[in-house]
Design an enzyme around this catalytic site. Sequence first.
Site, short mmCIF file in Angstrom:
data_model
loop_
_atom_site.label_atom_id
_atom_site.label_comp_id
_atom_site.label_asym_id
_atom_site.label_seq_id
_atom_site.Cartn_x
_atom_site.Cartn_y
_atom_site.Cartn_z
CB SER A 85 -0.93 0.01 1.22
OG SER A 85 -0.17 -0.14 2.40
CG ASP A 138 -3.94 5.51 6.86
OD1 ASP A 138 -2.75 5.25 7.15
OD2 ASP A 138 -4.52 4.97 5.90
CG HIS A 148 -0.88 3.81 4.56
ND1 HIS A 148 -2.16 3.40 4.89
CD2 HIS A 148 -0.26 2.76 4.01
CE1 HIS A 148 -2.30 2.13 4.52
NE2 HIS A 148 -1.17 1.71 4.00
#
Length: 348
Positions: free
Chosen positions: A37, A313, A316
Site C-alpha cells: 500500500s 492514517d 501510512h
Amino acid sequence: MGNKAYFLSFLIGFALILSLKFASAQMVPAIFVFGDSLVDVGNNNKLPVSVAKANFPHNGIDFPTKKATGRFSNGKNAADFLAQKVGLPTSPAYLSVSPKSNSAFMTGASFASGGAGIFNGTDRTLGQSIPLTKQVGYYESVYDNLIQQQGLSGAQKSLSKSLFSIVIGSNDILDYSGSSDLQKESTPQQYRLHASGARKFVFAGIGPIGCIPAQRIKNQTDHGCNEGSNLMAVSYNKGLNSMLRELKSNLTAISYSYFDTYSLLLNIIQNPATYGFAEAEAACCGRGKLNAQIPCLPVAKYCPSRRDHVFWDLYHPTEATAAILVDAIFDGPKKYAFPMNVRQLVAV
Ligand SMILES: *[C@@H]1O[C@H](CO)[C@@H](O)[C@H](O)[C@H]1NC(C)=O
Ligand SMILES: *[C@@H]1O[C@H](CO)[C@@H](O)[C@H](O)[C@H]1NC(C)=O
Ligand SMILES: *[C@@H]1O[C@H](CO)[C@@H](O)[C@H](O)[C@H]1NC(C)=O
C-alpha cells in the site's frame, strides 16, 4: 522597475524555465513497481473482495484531482514522486489498464497492492491482495508483450535501463510477527525479474513499523513505539542487505540501490520539527486514540493541516513524508541510499 532589475528577473525566469525543463526530462525508459500500500496507485480498486482499499474520501483530498484514487494517502505517494524525479508519468496500475497490450506499458506499470506481502498467505486476515509472486507473474506477461512490440533485443535493451522498484515486507511482519529469513523468500522473485530483463533495482527497506499509530496505541504506557516490531524491521532489513549483496555477486549484471527507510523515517519521527512537522505520533485521519482506533473511513475526521503530520492514517505516511523519503531515495547521502542512490543508479 529599472532596466537592470527587469533584465535580472528575466534571466532568473529563463533559468527557472530551463531547470524545470531539465527536471522533467525523461531519464529512464520505464519504471516497474512491485509492493504494498505504500506504493499502490489503484490496483486494489479492481479487486472484487479486498478490504484493503482506499478509493473513498478522505483519501486523496490533497491529490491534484482532490479525489480518492486508491492511494493510501492524502495526496501523492512514493511511486508518484519517484516517477516525477525521473521525468515520467506515474506508472499505471496494471489492473486498471485495458486492453493490456499496445503501448500501455511503454513507460512502466505498477503491480503494487495494498495489504500485499512476500508470503502468499500474508493478508489472510484482511482479505484479498496481490502477493509478490503474482505481481511478478503479471510483469512477465507485460514482458512478453514488450517483446512482441519491440523484438527481444529491443525490449531487453530498454528494460536494462529501466527501474524495478520493490517496496514490500511490512505486511508480512505485521501479520506474522516476522521471520528473520523472510527476505530469502523473495529471492526467487528477483531471479524471475532478472530472467525477464530487469537489471536496475530499487529496494526500500522496512520502516520503523513499531512507530506507526496503529502500533503505538497498543502501548499502554505512553503510546511509545513497539520495540518488538521495530526490532523485527531492523532484522529484516539486515537480512535483505546481505541477500542483496549475495544477489549482486551471483548476478553481476545487476545494479541496485537500497534505501534505508528505517533510519530516515525514525529520524523524522524523533525530530519532526527539523522536517517541518508538528505531529509525529497521531494519524491525521481516523478516530479515537491517536486517530488510530478507527481507520480513515468517510466517517472519520481529519486534520486541517496535513503538512504538519508525519502519518496520514493509522498505517501510512502523508504525502509530505513520502516526498521527503523520495528526495533521499533519489539524491540521498550514502547513509540512507547505498551502495548508490537512484540518481547514480540511473547513470550506471
Ligand atoms: C506462492 O504461490 C505460488 C503459486 O501459487 C508458488 O509458486 C510460490 O512458490 C508461492 N510462494 C511462496 C513464497 O509461498
Ligand atoms: C512502550 O513505550 C516505551 C517508551 O515510550 C518503551 O520503553 C516500551 O518498550 C514500549 N513497550 C513495548 C511493548 O514496546
Ligand atoms: C547465490 O548463489 C549461491 C550458489 O549458487 C546460492 O547458494 C545462493 O542462494 C545465491 N544467493 C542469492 C541471494 O541468490
